[in-house]
Design an enzyme around this catalytic site. Structure first.
Site, mmCIF file in Angstrom:
data_model
loop_
_atom_site.group_PDB
_atom_site.id
_atom_site.type_symbol
_atom_site.label_atom_id
_atom_site.label_comp_id
_atom_site.label_asym_id
_atom_site.label_seq_id
_atom_site.Cartn_x
_atom_site.Cartn_y
_atom_site.Cartn_z
ATOM 1 C CG ASP A 108 1.073 -0.884 8.486
ATOM 2 O OD1 ASP A 108 0.399 0.155 8.426
ATOM 3 O OD2 ASP A 108 0.612 -2.014 8.233
ATOM 4 C CB CYS A 120 -7.879 -5.448 4.883
ATOM 5 S SG CYS A 120 -6.862 -4.210 5.709
ATOM 6 N N GLY A 161 -1.090 -8.994 17.335
ATOM 7 C CA GLY A 161 -0.740 -7.634 16.945
ATOM 8 C C GLY A 161 0.494 -7.591 16.066
ATOM 9 C CB ALA A 166 -0.953 -0.010 1.196
ATOM 10 C CB ALA A 167 3.044 2.795 2.542
ATOM 11 C CB ALA A 189 6.913 1.605 2.043
ATOM 12 C CB THR A 190 9.973 -2.140 5.779
ATOM 13 O OG1 THR A 190 10.054 -1.108 6.775
ATOM 14 C CG2 THR A 190 11.193 -2.029 4.885
#
Length: 451
Positions: free
Chosen positions: A284, A44, A245, A12-13, A113-114
């Site tokens: 993230d 998702c 998480g 995404a990022a 953007a890992t």
């Protein structure tokens, strides 16, 4: 010679950054390195693939590596892991995971953007075969294959992904148990909302154990065979799904000497620039800012990752867009129950020094006489001194998402419950009652403020 951008991470990022940079600078050379075998996919959606609602894993892919090159002139390399960043030389060391060959690539600008990596609890037996996570596409493929062959699953952790997976695996015919160490599921929710969630899971045949820590993952010949709780109870299981998480994947940034913050997230400014002037980070893997308190936060969500990536890519190309922060707005569905929240919980607000009050109401999502209506339960968290809305939560029908979105907008605009009560919201019997649940909740909060 064209300026060169390297992006580490192709979901995404990372791809939002690469695509925005390409739009702003058509002549820029852009390379994306992605460790997994997929780029630009909807993580998702993985629970719904695992359970069989989505049949083809490729349905989760927005664009593949080949199309990125032909349609956007972005070179994306899958199965390529960046091992090292040298900010002084402006180079990255990249390993081709298919051949084990390591190559050096120079850059002018770099975007990290890992993403995030699953939290691995320090439980004996956690590394046994048969223990699964659900973070990337390969995880989903492996878990789905296991679910086709086995009938029992224990899920460690009662977060959104774990609960969505619980629903889908139960719908696929498996016996499902959920173990949560906290006293209730989704503990940021109002107590009554958490209980309604637990009741929904139990109604659909899922065994729920809250306030229960896992002491050991049992195994036979290196293969997970069940769990043992801290109370000494045991349950046999073919599959152990760990959903405890995630945390920022900040190891590369740390090795490169970049500043890290909350939970090891990369510290960035409002333009997504790191502590090094030619390196940006997004998604993230970064520390975020709470829009209400202004303090560091970490709430990894796909919406945030896409927004931050777009801003980072634009700024790499010379822009000065800024990311204002997050409210942590979320929504999920567990069977027929939709759950949504935004902003601060009452406990969080009190911890930040607010004189916080909460009010909860129940109101049908349609006119009372119109068939098919369902109750919406809404909780507002309000600063009693100013009347300003600090947070909102809701459970009920699908319409709860739209109502929480309205309240997220109200928080962003700094609105008071009195101002919310004056909103001119829509009404039609099939869609909403004449007094929307939002208005009922705001009105009740106004009364509590003046007590």
């Amino acid at each position: 010679m064209a300026e060169k951008l390297i992006v580490i991470g192709g979901t995404a990022a990372g791809l939002s950054a690469a695509s925005r940079a390409r739009k702003e600078k058509p002549d820029m050379e852009i390379q994306v390195f992605e460790k997994s075998g997929f780029v630009s996919y909807g993580a998702c959606g993985l629970p719904y693939f695992v359970g069989g609602l989505i049949h083809d894993i490729n349905d989760l892919v927005a664009i593949n590596a080949e199309s990125l090159k032909s349609r956007r002139n972005i070179s994306a390399w899958i199965h390529h892991e960046v091992l090292l960043i040298d900010p002084e030389k402006k180079e990255v060391s990249v390993k081709n995971l298919d051949t084990d060959q390591v190559s050096i690539h120079s850059y002018d600008k770099l975007v990290i953007a890992t993403g995030a990596v699953p939290v691995v609890p320090p439980i004996p037996g956690i590394h046994s075969d048969g223990v699964y996570y659900l973070r990337n596409m390969e995880d989903g493929i492996r878990l789905k294959a296991a679910a086709r062959e086995h009938g029992r699953v224990c899920i460690i952790g009662g977060g959104a992904i774990g609960l969505e997976a619980a629903e889908e695996l139960r719908n696929a015919g498996l016996s499902v148990s959920v173990y949560e160490q906290f006293p209730r599921l989704l503990p940021f929710l109002d107590n009554a909302f958490s209980q309604a969630l637990e009741d929904t899971l139990i109604k659909h045949g899922i065994n729920v154990r809250t306030g229960t820590q896992i002491a050991e993952i049992l195994s036979e010949n290196g293969k997970a065979s069940g769990i043992r709780t801290a109370f000494g109870e045991s349950e046999p299981s073919d599959i152990i799904l760990v959903s405890a998480g995630v945390k920022p994947a900040g190891a590369l940034a740390e090795q490169a000497g970049l500043a890290l913050g909350l939970k090891g997230g990369i510290i960035v400014d409002d333009e997504m620039r790191t502590s090094h002037k030619d390196i940006w980070a997004c998604g993230d893997c970064v520390q975020m800012k709470n829009r209400i308190t202004g303090k560091p936060a970490y709430v990894p969500l796909g919406t945030t990752a896409n927004k931050q990536g777009r801003i980072a890519g634009g700024n790499v190309a010379g822009g000065h867009d800024t990311f204002k922060g997050i409210l942590g707005s979320m929504v999920t569905k567990v069977f027929e129950l939709f759950i949504a929240a935004t902003g601060l919980s009452k406990e969080q607000a009190a911890g930040e020094g607010y004189d916080a009050i909460s009010v909860s109401i129940t109101k049908a999502d349609r006119a009372s006489y119109y068939p098919g209506g369902r109750d919406n339960h809404i909780c507002l968290i309000v600063d009693k001194k100013t009347g300003r809305l600090l947070g909102a939560q809701g459970i009920g029908s699908e319409s709860i998402a739209g109502r929480i979105n309205v309240l997220a907008t109200a928080i962003t605009c700094g609105m008071t419950v009195e101002e919310i009560n004056e909103l001119d919201l829509v009404y039609a019997p099939p869609a909403a009652p004449v007094y929307d649940p939002i208005l009922i909740a705001a009105n009740q909060a106004m009364k509590k403020i003046t007590e």
